[in-house]
Design a protein around this motif. Sequence first.
Motif, PDB file in Angstrom:
ATOM      1  N   GLY A 499       1.186   3.778  -4.511  1.00 56.88           N
ATOM      2  CA  GLY A 499       0.392   4.649  -3.710  1.00 56.88           C
ATOM      3  C   GLY A 499      -0.302   5.465  -4.004  1.00 56.88           C
ATOM      4  O   GLY A 499      -0.348   5.817  -5.378  1.00 56.88           O
ATOM      5  N   LEU A 500      -1.452   5.746  -3.528  1.00 58.15           N
ATOM      6  CA  LEU A 500      -2.525   6.929  -3.704  1.00 58.15           C
ATOM      7  C   LEU A 500      -2.722   7.690  -2.567  1.00 58.15           C
ATOM      8  O   LEU A 500      -2.812   7.299  -1.306  1.00 58.15           O
ATOM      9  N   GLN A 523       0.520  -2.157   0.005  1.00 60.95           N
ATOM     10  CA  GLN A 523      -0.472  -2.100   1.129  1.00 60.95           C
ATOM     11  C   GLN A 523      -1.819  -1.711   0.499  1.00 60.95           C
ATOM     12  O   GLN A 523      -1.616  -1.192  -0.436  1.00 60.95           O
ATOM     13  N   VAL A 524      -2.782  -1.886   1.057  1.00 60.62           N
ATOM     14  CA  VAL A 524      -4.188  -1.262   0.718  1.00 60.62           C
ATOM     15  C   VAL A 524      -3.947   0.238   0.896  1.00 60.62           C
ATOM     16  O   VAL A 524      -3.771   0.587   2.235  1.00 60.62           O
ATOM     17  N   PRO A 525      -4.408   1.198  -0.042  1.00 59.11           N
ATOM     18  CA  PRO A 525      -4.240   2.683   0.002  1.00 59.11           C
ATOM     19  C   PRO A 525      -5.505   3.167   1.024  1.00 59.11           C
ATOM     20  O   PRO A 525      -6.166   3.791   0.540  1.00 59.11           O
ATOM     21  N   GLY A 526      -5.346   2.687   2.141  1.00 55.52           N
ATOM     22  CA  GLY A 526      -6.508   3.009   3.125  1.00 55.52           C
ATOM     23  C   GLY A 526      -6.824   4.153   3.279  1.00 55.52           C
ATOM     24  O   GLY A 526      -7.919   4.718   3.244  1.00 55.52           O
ATOM     25  N   ALA A 527      -5.808   5.223   3.433  1.00 52.15           N
ATOM     26  CA  ALA A 527      -6.048   6.587   3.655  1.00 52.15           C
ATOM     27  C   ALA A 527      -6.782   7.291   2.562  1.00 52.15           C
ATOM     28  O   ALA A 527      -7.497   8.312   2.630  1.00 52.15           O
ATOM     29  N   ASN A 543      -1.074  -7.501  -6.984  1.00 50.41           N
ATOM     30  CA  ASN A 543      -0.086  -6.321  -6.395  1.00 50.41           C
ATOM     31  C   ASN A 543       0.776  -7.134  -5.605  1.00 50.41           C
ATOM     32  O   ASN A 543       1.182  -8.413  -5.773  1.00 50.41           O
ATOM     33  N   ALA A 544       1.463  -6.444  -4.596  1.00 49.70           N
ATOM     34  CA  ALA A 544       2.305  -7.172  -3.478  1.00 49.70           C
ATOM     35  C   ALA A 544       2.149  -6.877  -2.165  1.00 49.70           C
ATOM     36  O   ALA A 544       2.809  -6.782  -1.384  1.00 49.70           O
ATOM     37  N   VAL A 545       0.707  -6.705  -2.035  1.00 43.61           N
ATOM     38  CA  VAL A 545       0.292  -6.409  -0.635  1.00 43.61           C
ATOM     39  C   VAL A 545       0.457  -7.792   0.229  1.00 43.61           C
ATOM     40  O   VAL A 545       0.088  -8.814  -0.258  1.00 43.61           O
ATOM     41  N   ASP A 546       1.023  -7.728   1.325  1.00 41.99           N
ATOM     42  CA  ASP A 546       1.483  -8.748   2.305  1.00 41.99           C
ATOM     43  C   ASP A 546       0.649  -8.712   3.370  1.00 41.99           C
ATOM     44  O   ASP A 546       0.503  -9.767   4.348  1.00 41.99           O
ATOM     45  N   TYR A 563     -11.498  -7.317  -4.316  1.00 46.56           N
ATOM     46  CA  TYR A 563     -10.793  -8.399  -4.873  1.00 46.56           C
ATOM     47  C   TYR A 563      -9.316  -8.053  -4.674  1.00 46.56           C
ATOM     48  O   TYR A 563      -8.720  -7.060  -4.880  1.00 46.56           O
ATOM     49  N   LEU A 564      -8.623  -9.400  -3.861  1.00 47.27           N
ATOM     50  CA  LEU A 564      -7.384  -9.120  -3.415  1.00 47.27           C
ATOM     51  C   LEU A 564      -6.505 -10.392  -3.867  1.00 47.27           C
ATOM     52  O   LEU A 564      -5.535 -10.973  -3.323  1.00 47.27           O
ATOM     53  N   SER A 565      -6.906 -10.925  -4.906  1.00 44.38           N
ATOM     54  CA  SER A 565      -6.411 -12.271  -5.408  1.00 44.38           C
ATOM     55  C   SER A 565      -5.003 -11.795  -5.988  1.00 44.38           C
ATOM     56  O   SER A 565      -4.671 -10.800  -6.324  1.00 44.38           O
TER      57      SER A 565
END
Length: 700
Positions: A499-500, A523-527, A543-546, A563-565
């Motif tokens: 996380g960030l 997950q994408v660290p949107g915040a 990563n492990a984004v689902d 890039y989310l490959s």
Amino acid sequence: MDSVEDSTPVDSHSPPASPRPQSSTHVPLLLPLLLLLPLGPAWQIAAQRCPQTCICDNSRLHVACRHQNLTEVPNTIPELTQRLDLQGNMLKVIPPAAFQALPYLTHLDLRHCQVELVAEGAFRGLGRLLLLNLGSNRLSSLPQEALDGLGSLRRLELERNMLEELRPGTFGALGALATLNLAHNALVYLPAMAFQGLLRARWLQLSHNALSVLAPEALVGLPALRRLSLNHNELQALPGAALSQAHGLARLELGHNPLTYTGEEDGLALPGLRELTLDHGALQALGPRAFAHCPRLHTLDLRGNQLDTLPALQGPGQLRRLRLQGNPLWCGCQARPLLEWLARARVRSDGACRGPRRLRGEALDALRPSDLRCPGDAAEEEEEELAGTAPRAPPLVPREEDGAATPCPRACVCAAESRHSGCEGRGLQAVPRGFPNGTQLLDLRRNHFPSVPRAAFPGLGHLVSLHLQHCGITELEAGALAGLGRLLYLYLSDNQLSGLSAAALEGAPHLGYLYLERNRFLQVPGAALRALPSLFSLHLQDNAVDHLAPGDLAGVRALRWLYLSGNRITQVSPGALGTARELEKLYLDRNQLREVPTRALEGLPALLELQLSGNPLRALQDGNFRPVGRSLQHLFLNSSDLEQISPGAFSGLELGLQSLHLQKNQLRALPALPNLRQLELIDLSGNPFHCDCQLLPLHR
């Protein structure tokens, strides 16, 4: 290419029968050829013709039509012409068989013609052509068969275009080519087998690109290559494995790359290499066996780097010239092995001592080993204390520069001239402090500090690039980047981050490139991304984004590349991407998507490239890509288990799609494609097609 503009024409311009309109359509060009067919071998008549906008030298078989605002190739050029100069026109597109009426051409100059597209088969019929100059145009890609028919070509000039990628097979028809010039383009990566088919190529010019990665097999299939120019690129590590595939290299140019170190572990093995240039980079250290597998190396150019000292090099027994000018050489005790080796191996060197004070400015080749003071020497002088006496001490401690000390943490190397500082692989347990205030690149890779604390980089307001890869980082504390107002590149790849927070990234409002590959994000660290209004490129591969949810990209309105490959994404919700309206590249390959996320693509009017390869899609439905139909140019659907494609799957892509990748699927049939007017490449290899009537519409 020889100029023909200054040649004296033997025949004056022949008066045209009637004015010819300059049209953008190429169909009418066929009519004069058809009319000439009944004339048979009437080459005497053809030789006297000359387009009104050209100068024809029939004695030398040269034709020049320079700077005439031509939008197409003139159709009355004498058939026997051997050299044709069309530079400075407005051709924009080279259509199929554009020069088929000129089978005797040996030299063709198309520089500065605003060429954006070379169609497949554009040069078919030019079996005698030796030189083709397409330099200084606007080419961003080359179709796979654009250069077909040029079996005699010896030199191809493509410099100063906008080429971003090379597709394997592009040069496959150029078996006689000796020189390929790709300098001054926008290449960032060389794929495997990029130059397959160039069996006689001797010089490959790739300087002034943005190359940072070479696939290990990028240079396979170049048995005659003798010279390779890779200077002025972005190579941060020596691509030894790739370079060693070019076994016959005699000259290798790697100057002006941000290389900081090279050693035997880089794997450079070139038994015929005679000259190697590594000048004007960022080299701070060199391993003693860096060139152990280059036994015939004669000249090594290391000018303009940040080398304080150099070890005695092992392996290149034929080395005779070592260029060291412009390095801050410290002629202390640790330089004795270097001088002894230079004398023993009879290697001529240049370069001058930067210190200690009593030897400052002395030519290296004028010194004897006994001139260098070591601990215990009777005449040891005070300035040796400033230099330090440990073998690698000079790079690690402050030293004199114009009468003032240059700060640098003891475990690091700080190069004032390049403004690079580095402590890579020093076993550090915490972020060090005390770097020069003007540092622009800071390399802290391969250390071990699980946490980056608040205000970890004081006084580094000029920092542009920060490397924190492979450091075991699990957390960036609030305010970790405080004061980094000019930071553009942040590398956090290969850590343990899950996380960030926005508070951690505050302080770097101009950050444009964020690298988070191979961490533990779910997950994408949107915040956190809301703190980065200037973010241009986000790398979250492997990563492990689902899933992607609405709001994940809410704060990144300037984002161009995502890039989310290699994640575990099963769903991209509608609205998840819509706030990134400037997005140009979207990489969702190697995920778990079972259908094209059509609704999520709404609101992306600028998307140029969509990568969906390696997802278990199985089928494509009507209108799957309609939301991005106006902009999409490149679509990747290879290795996606595709078994069925609906007739309207690609509807909406008629005006823009340039390449379609469907290889390595399970397709047995394919419907007739819509009128994809801009399509240059469709890859269908690796499919079990059943060649019956179902394929007839596609064939037609």
